[in-house]
Design a protein around this motif. Structure first.
Motif, short mmCIF file in Angstrom:
data_model
loop_
_atom_site.label_atom_id
_atom_site.label_comp_id
_atom_site.label_asym_id
_atom_site.label_seq_id
_atom_site.Cartn_x
_atom_site.Cartn_y
_atom_site.Cartn_z
N UNK A 104 16.26 5.10 -0.29
CA UNK A 104 16.54 4.33 0.64
C UNK A 104 16.42 4.03 1.89
N UNK A 105 15.76 4.09 2.47
CA UNK A 105 15.20 3.94 3.73
C UNK A 105 13.92 2.64 3.58
N UNK A 106 13.34 2.77 1.95
CA UNK A 106 12.84 1.61 1.75
C UNK A 106 13.84 0.20 1.75
N UNK A 107 14.64 0.20 1.60
CA UNK A 107 15.71 -1.23 1.59
C UNK A 107 15.67 -0.94 3.12
N UNK A 108 15.90 -0.25 4.07
CA UNK A 108 16.13 -0.43 5.38
C UNK A 108 15.26 -0.38 5.74
N UNK A 109 13.99 -0.47 6.19
CA UNK A 109 13.20 -0.40 6.87
C UNK A 109 11.87 -1.14 6.58
N UNK A 110 10.99 -1.24 6.83
CA UNK A 110 9.65 -1.82 6.15
C UNK A 110 8.93 -0.67 5.99
N UNK A 111 7.99 -0.22 5.38
CA UNK A 111 7.43 0.78 4.91
C UNK A 111 5.91 0.98 4.98
N UNK A 112 5.02 1.40 6.02
CA UNK A 112 3.48 1.49 5.43
C UNK A 112 3.14 2.54 5.75
N UNK A 113 1.86 2.85 5.50
CA UNK A 113 0.73 4.04 4.46
C UNK A 113 -0.07 3.45 5.66
N UNK A 114 -0.85 4.83 5.60
CA UNK A 114 -2.51 4.35 6.22
C UNK A 114 -2.56 6.40 5.89
N UNK A 115 -4.89 6.32 6.09
CA UNK A 115 -5.06 7.71 5.78
C UNK A 115 -5.28 7.47 3.95
N UNK A 116 -6.89 7.54 3.97
CA UNK A 116 -7.50 8.23 2.99
C UNK A 116 -8.21 6.51 2.26
N UNK A 117 -7.53 5.61 2.53
CA UNK A 117 -7.70 4.09 1.79
C UNK A 117 -8.89 4.10 1.71
N UNK A 118 -9.81 3.54 0.65
CA UNK A 118 -11.27 3.43 0.32
C UNK A 118 -10.92 2.46 -0.49
N UNK A 119 -10.55 2.27 -1.44
CA UNK A 119 -10.61 1.52 -2.81
C UNK A 119 -9.45 0.58 -2.81
N UNK A 120 -9.67 -0.03 -3.65
CA UNK A 120 -9.05 -1.50 -3.96
C UNK A 120 -7.45 -0.45 -4.63
N UNK A 121 -7.68 0.03 -5.39
CA UNK A 121 -7.12 0.83 -6.68
C UNK A 121 -6.11 1.52 -5.77
N UNK A 122 -6.70 1.93 -4.00
CA UNK A 122 -5.65 3.49 -3.88
C UNK A 122 -4.47 2.31 -2.59
N UNK A 123 -4.92 1.02 -2.64
CA UNK A 123 -3.77 0.08 -1.93
C UNK A 123 -2.95 -0.07 -2.77
#
Ligand code: HEM
Ligand SMILES: Cc1cc2nc3c(=O)[nH]c(=O)nc-3n(C[C@H](O)[C@H](O)[C@H](O)COP(=O)(O)O)c2cc1C
Length: 478
Positions: free
Chosen positions: A371-390
């Protein structure tokens, strides 16, 4: 500031009892300020009684000096007489160690990393590439993406794809944003100004750190001049032990009128043990020191209730995001606390080694508190090196993804390098989308992924108990 002061006079104030220094021909009294300098007292002491222009400018913009009380500006340096030998100190940062290959030969974030490894000065290299103790979380942030595989769909018209999206109501041309990183001037003299100009040119959001080399205002001014369509700029807050100082910073940021939101960092109540950084700064003059003084100004007493204090300062309109959520339980608390967004992050593995890879925490949220995804915007970072990771992070519900080190590796080439970094990542993302049968970001969903290789690592309830070990410490008899 009519007074002219001789170098001879300045050189008498060379101790903690009376500490003067010169930056850009202006004499400052740093006696009161030095013990609370966020970069530590020793570096200021090193330049006591002499010129600090080169050392100061290597890490700071002129802005910081304007925050000193006017009474600490003593006068102009008298340059009519020759300056004493050794008076003008060389900067502590050595110049770049190697020529960089031409930018057009750099075609991936791994290439950017290779160039950084060969060309960053030692201290910069340790600061940027370093992470806590054994670097396990840092490496796992990246390798966990490799453990998640794609489930492509065929025979879909993918001749055109679009990667624009929105972040808290602000349109962006890419779901990749520039995560906050302190002290970017140690990578390139234009630091956050170059990051900002590149983000602005390509419509990417940018988060400016409390520990940035340039102030938020300077970044806004520089990017306004570079583009007529402003990109969303967020401010990242480390709450200072001197809360009044943070309050002044936040009020100024809010009053500036171009603030898309405030990221409150919660995964670094103290700075992690970063051994490369410690080694790079080890110093025979201070043999007992365990490393560079970083972040000692951060208030480690910050707690959930303090979010009300942040809200009261920034007002009702400016979104607040918690940066550094590392469990489903805290994601739920964050929603209850009334924030508008959360950033699943472990500070790029720089705070607590063996904390879970951030993409696994994203899966934990999907399993334990969807339900968290419906209530707030969720972002993530860490280890993203490639378009596939994104792509994978977006499939798991992230609205956008932050990249820290990658932007700094691009910054090694200044604004053009940052632009190239963003373009490479965008291009890889588009290629991934086309090969997965997806033409816009509103079509991504978890069904495009196979997560079986990591599913056994994901907690299966919100419970904060261990699944079977129930031991509790006995009451001490002392
Ligand atoms: C002699 C003058 C100064 C010199 C040589 C100097 C140098 C430095 C250095 C080397 C660092 C550490 C950067 C790193 O982490 O690698 C630092 C950090 C910092 N300095 Fe200064 N500084 C000076 C004056 C000032 C002044 C006047 C202010 C503000 C009024 C200031 C604010 C800061 C801040 C906020 C940081 C922390 C960045 C972080 O959290 O990583 N500095 N300084
Ligand atoms: C050199 C460096 C400095 C950082 N400084 C900050 C900071 O001042 N504030 C903050 O919230 N996070 C800071 N971070 C963490 C980043 O915002 C981000 O969470 C992390 O770098 C993401 O991981 P990645 O580098 O693997 O992309 C820093 C990271 C690096 C590498």
């Amino acid at each position: 500031m009519a007074l002219t002061i001789s170098a001879h006079e300045v050189s008498k104030h060379n101790s903690l009892d009376s500490l003067w220094t010169v930056v850009d021909g202006v004499v400052y009294d740093l006696t009161e300020f030095a013990p609370s300098h966020p970069g530590g007292v020793n570096i200021i002491l090193e330049y006591a009684g002499r010129d600090a222009t080169a050392a100061y400018s290597a890490v700071h913009s002129p802005f910081f000096l304007t925050t000193l009380p006017p009474s600490k500006i003593l006068g102009r340096l008298d340059t009519s007489a020759p300056l004493p030998a050794m008076w003008i100190a060389t900067p502590s940062l050595p110049p770049l160690t190697a020529d960089k290959p031409p930018l057009y030969t750099v075609i991936s974030s791994h290439d950017f990393l290779r160039v950084a490894l060969a060309s960053f000065p030692l201290k910069t290299l340790a600061f940027v590439t370093g992470a806590a103790t054994d670097l396990l979380t840092h490496r796992r942030n990246a390798s966990a993406y490799a453990d998640i595989t794609l489930r492509p769909r065929a025979l879909i018209d993918v001749s055109s794809v679009r990667i624009h999206t929105s972040i808290l109501g602000h349109r962006v041309q890419t779901p990749i944003f520039c995560a906050p990183t302190g002290n970017s001037k140690s990578v390139h003299p234009d630091g956050e100004l170059a990051l900002g100009r590149a983000c602005s040119a390509l419509g990417a959001a940018q988060v400016v750190s409390t520990a940035a080399s340039y102030s938020l205002s300077e970044v806004i001014d520089a990017t306004k001049a570079a583009s007529s369509t402003p990109h969303p700029i967020f401010f990242q807050l480390y709450v200072d032990r001197d809360r009044a100082k943070s309050e002044r910073f936040l009020r100024a940021a809010a009053a500036r009128g171009h603030l898309a939101g405030v990221f409150v960092t919660v995964d670094a109540p103290v700075v992690g043990k970063r051994e490369a950084d410690q080694r790079a700064h080890s110093d025979a003059a201070n043999p007992r020191a365990l490393g560079p003084v970083r972040g000692h100004y951060i208030d480690s007493s910050l707690a959930w209730d303090d979010l009300r204090w942040v809200r009261a300062i920034v007002g009702a309109e400016i979104p607040i995001l918690l940066k550094g959520v590392q469990s489903a339980a805290d994601a739920v608390r964050a929603v209850r606390a009334g924030v508008q967004g959360i950033v699943v992050s472990n500070h790029g593995g720089r705070s607590l080694d063996t904390a879970p890879a951030s993409v696994l925490v994203l899966l934990e949220l999907q399993r334990c508190c969807p339900e968290v995804f419906d209530k707030v915007e969720v972002f993530v970072d860490g280890g993203i090196m490639r378009g596939t990771d994104v792509f994978k992070a977006l499939c798991l519900g992230a609205r956008a993804v932050g990249v820290g080190r990658g932007f700094l590796y691009g910054l090694n080439y200044g604004e053009e390098g940052v632009k190239r970094f963003i373009e490479i990542m965008n291009d890889e993302l588009e290629t991934t989308m086309k090969n997965c049968g997806v033409t816009s970001l509103d079509q991504v969903y978890p069904g495009l992924l196979n997560t079986r290789a990591v599913d056994h690592l994901i907690p299966d309830s919100l419970s904060e108990e261990h699944p079977y070990a129930k031991w509790r410490p006995r009451q001490s008899k002392l």
